[in-house]
Design a protein around this motif. Structure first.
Motif, PDB file in Angstrom:
ATOM      1  N   GLY A  26       8.151   1.739  28.160  1.00  0.00           N
ATOM      2  CA  GLY A  26       8.156   2.811  27.175  1.00  0.00           C
ATOM      3  C   GLY A  26       6.865   2.995  26.410  1.00  0.00           C
ATOM      4  O   GLY A  26       6.744   3.922  25.601  1.00  0.00           O
ATOM      5  N   SER A  55       5.474   9.298  18.038  1.00  0.00           N
ATOM      6  CA  SER A  55       6.595   8.370  18.212  1.00  0.00           C
ATOM      7  C   SER A  55       6.654   7.853  19.643  1.00  0.00           C
ATOM      8  O   SER A  55       6.213   8.532  20.579  1.00  0.00           O
ATOM      9  CB  SER A  55       7.918   9.069  17.890  1.00  0.00           C
ATOM     10  OG  SER A  55       7.956   9.521  16.553  1.00  0.00           O
ATOM     11  N   ARG A 113       9.492   5.190  22.078  1.00  0.00           N
ATOM     12  CA  ARG A 113      10.687   4.357  22.129  1.00  0.00           C
ATOM     13  C   ARG A 113      10.497   3.323  23.226  1.00  0.00           C
ATOM     14  O   ARG A 113      10.373   3.669  24.404  1.00  0.00           O
ATOM     15  CB  ARG A 113      11.922   5.190  22.419  1.00  0.00           C
ATOM     16  CG  ARG A 113      13.227   4.396  22.301  1.00  0.00           C
ATOM     17  CD  ARG A 113      14.394   5.160  22.887  1.00  0.00           C
ATOM     18  NE  ARG A 113      15.671   4.578  22.500  1.00  0.00           N
ATOM     19  CZ  ARG A 113      16.782   4.721  23.217  1.00  0.00           C
ATOM     20  NH1 ARG A 113      16.763   5.419  24.338  1.00  0.00           N
ATOM     21  NH2 ARG A 113      17.919   4.179  22.802  1.00  0.00           N
ATOM     22  N   SER A 168      11.750  -0.058  25.410  1.00  0.00           N
ATOM     23  CA  SER A 168      12.974  -0.662  25.927  1.00  0.00           C
ATOM     24  C   SER A 168      12.669  -2.052  26.458  1.00  0.00           C
ATOM     25  O   SER A 168      11.596  -2.299  27.007  1.00  0.00           O
ATOM     26  CB  SER A 168      13.566   0.191  27.050  1.00  0.00           C
ATOM     27  OG  SER A 168      13.930   1.462  26.589  1.00  0.00           O
ATOM     28  N   PHE A 215       9.957   1.801  11.895  1.00  0.00           N
ATOM     29  CA  PHE A 215      10.518   1.325  13.160  1.00  0.00           C
ATOM     30  C   PHE A 215      12.023   1.107  13.025  1.00  0.00           C
ATOM     31  O   PHE A 215      12.510   0.744  11.957  1.00  0.00           O
ATOM     32  CB  PHE A 215       9.861   0.009  13.581  1.00  0.00           C
ATOM     33  CG  PHE A 215       8.394   0.099  13.908  1.00  0.00           C
ATOM     34  CD1 PHE A 215       7.719   1.316  13.882  1.00  0.00           C
ATOM     35  CD2 PHE A 215       7.689  -1.044  14.260  1.00  0.00           C
ATOM     36  CE1 PHE A 215       6.369   1.390  14.193  1.00  0.00           C
ATOM     37  CE2 PHE A 215       6.338  -0.980  14.578  1.00  0.00           C
ATOM     38  CZ  PHE A 215       5.684   0.221  14.542  1.00  0.00           C
ATOM     39  N   THR A 216      12.728   1.298  14.137  1.00  0.00           N
ATOM     40  CA  THR A 216      14.153   1.017  14.188  1.00  0.00           C
ATOM     41  C   THR A 216      14.455   0.230  15.456  1.00  0.00           C
ATOM     42  O   THR A 216      14.168   0.698  16.557  1.00  0.00           O
ATOM     43  CB  THR A 216      14.983   2.301  14.180  1.00  0.00           C
ATOM     44  OG1 THR A 216      14.687   3.065  12.999  1.00  0.00           O
ATOM     45  CG2 THR A 216      16.476   1.971  14.201  1.00  0.00           C
ATOM     46  N   SER A 235      17.309  -1.572  17.895  1.00  0.00           N
ATOM     47  CA  SER A 235      18.726  -1.445  18.217  1.00  0.00           C
ATOM     48  C   SER A 235      18.977  -2.161  19.541  1.00  0.00           C
ATOM     49  O   SER A 235      18.034  -2.515  20.251  1.00  0.00           O
ATOM     50  CB  SER A 235      19.143   0.027  18.304  1.00  0.00           C
ATOM     51  OG  SER A 235      18.411   0.698  19.321  1.00  0.00           O
ATOM     52  N   TYR A 294      16.075  -1.932  22.109  1.00  0.00           N
ATOM     53  CA  TYR A 294      15.156  -0.818  21.938  1.00  0.00           C
ATOM     54  C   TYR A 294      14.354  -0.967  20.650  1.00  0.00           C
ATOM     55  O   TYR A 294      14.786  -1.624  19.701  1.00  0.00           O
ATOM     56  CB  TYR A 294      15.932   0.507  21.875  1.00  0.00           C
ATOM     57  CG  TYR A 294      16.840   0.744  23.044  1.00  0.00           C
ATOM     58  CD1 TYR A 294      18.199   0.416  22.984  1.00  0.00           C
ATOM     59  CD2 TYR A 294      16.351   1.288  24.229  1.00  0.00           C
ATOM     60  CE1 TYR A 294      19.044   0.640  24.060  1.00  0.00           C
ATOM     61  CE2 TYR A 294      17.193   1.511  25.311  1.00  0.00           C
ATOM     62  CZ  TYR A 294      18.532   1.175  25.218  1.00  0.00           C
ATOM     63  OH  TYR A 294      19.362   1.390  26.294  1.00  0.00           O
ATOM     64  N   GLN A 332      12.488   1.937  18.365  1.00  0.00           N
ATOM     65  CA  GLN A 332      12.036   3.292  18.083  1.00  0.00           C
ATOM     66  C   GLN A 332      10.918   3.213  17.054  1.00  0.00           C
ATOM     67  O   GLN A 332      11.124   2.668  15.965  1.00  0.00           O
ATOM     68  CB  GLN A 332      13.189   4.142  17.547  1.00  0.00           C
ATOM     69  CG  GLN A 332      12.802   5.556  17.151  1.00  0.00           C
ATOM     70  CD  GLN A 332      12.415   6.406  18.330  1.00  0.00           C
ATOM     71  OE1 GLN A 332      13.056   6.392  19.373  1.00  0.00           O
ATOM     72  NE2 GLN A 332      11.339   7.177  18.175  1.00  0.00           N
ATOM     73  N   MET A 333       9.760   3.721  17.411  1.00  0.00           N
ATOM     74  CA  MET A 333       8.599   3.638  16.528  1.00  0.00           C
ATOM     75  C   MET A 333       8.177   5.056  16.141  1.00  0.00           C
ATOM     76  O   MET A 333       7.848   5.870  17.013  1.00  0.00           O
ATOM     77  CB  MET A 333       7.453   2.913  17.225  1.00  0.00           C
ATOM     78  CG  MET A 333       7.835   1.526  17.716  1.00  0.00           C
ATOM     79  SD  MET A 333       6.421   0.588  18.320  1.00  0.00           S
ATOM     80  CE  MET A 333       5.930   1.583  19.720  1.00  0.00           C
ATOM     81  N   ASN A 334       8.205   5.335  14.864  1.00  0.00           N
ATOM     82  CA  ASN A 334       7.826   6.641  14.348  1.00  0.00           C
ATOM     83  C   ASN A 334       6.594   6.519  13.464  1.00  0.00           C
ATOM     84  O   ASN A 334       6.252   5.438  12.990  1.00  0.00           O
ATOM     85  CB  ASN A 334       8.975   7.250  13.555  1.00  0.00           C
ATOM     86  CG  ASN A 334      10.228   7.447  14.384  1.00  0.00           C
ATOM     87  OD1 ASN A 334      10.151   7.778  15.567  1.00  0.00           O
ATOM     88  ND2 ASN A 334      11.387   7.240  13.781  1.00  0.00           N
TER      89      ASN A 334
END
Length: 116
Positions: A8, A17, A19, A21, A69-70, A72, A81, A83-85
Motif C-alpha cells: 500500500g 493519504s 492506506r 495493509s 493515522f488510524t 485497524s 491496516y 490509514q494515514m492522512n
C-alpha cells in the motif's frame, strides 16, 4: 515461520493519504491473538513504533500519529491496516508490521515517500 507482507505504500504529496495493509501467512493464530503494530524506519534512523492494536481492537498511537493515522484490523482476514492522512515529508520511511512486542522476523516493508 510466519510471513508478514506489507503493501500500500507509494509516492504522495504532502497532505495526501495512503492506506497500508499487513497480511500474515502461517502462524495465523499467533498473529490474530497478539497486539500488532506498525513500525517505520526513516533513512538514517532507528525503526520506531507508530501505532499498535490489540486483538480486541484497542488502538494505541505514538505521539502526534493519533491525529492523522488510524490503525485497524480484520482478524477474519488476518490483516492489519494503517490509514494515514495529512501526510508530511517527515513521514517518509519504510513501514513494517509486526507484533508488539516483536515475535516474528521482519518483512520487506512498504516504502512511503511524501513529497513537499
Amino acid at each position: 515461520q510466519v510471513q508478514l507482507v506489507e503493501s500500500g505504500g507509494g509516492l504522495v504529496q504532502a497532505g495526501g493519504s495512503l492506506r497500508l495493509s499487513c497480511a500474515a501467512s502461517r502462524s495465523i493464530f499467533i498473529f490474530s491473538t497478539n497486539t500488532v503494530g506498525w513500525y517505520r524506519q526513516a533513512p538514517g534512523k532507528q525503526r520506531e513504533l507508530v501505532a499498535s492494536i490489540t486483538r480486541g481492537g484497542t488502538a494505541n498511537y505514538v505521539g502526534s500519529m493519533k491525529a492523522r493515522f488510524t490503525i485497524s484490523r480484520d482478524n477474519a482476514k488476518n490483516t492489519v491496516y494503517l490509514q494515514m492522512n495529512r501526510l508530511r515529508p517527515e513521514d517518509t520511511a519504510i513501514y513494517y508490521c509486526n507484533t508488539d512486542p516483536i515475535i516474528f522476523g521482519w518483512g520487506q516493508g512498504t516504502q512511503v515517500t511524501v513529497s513537499s
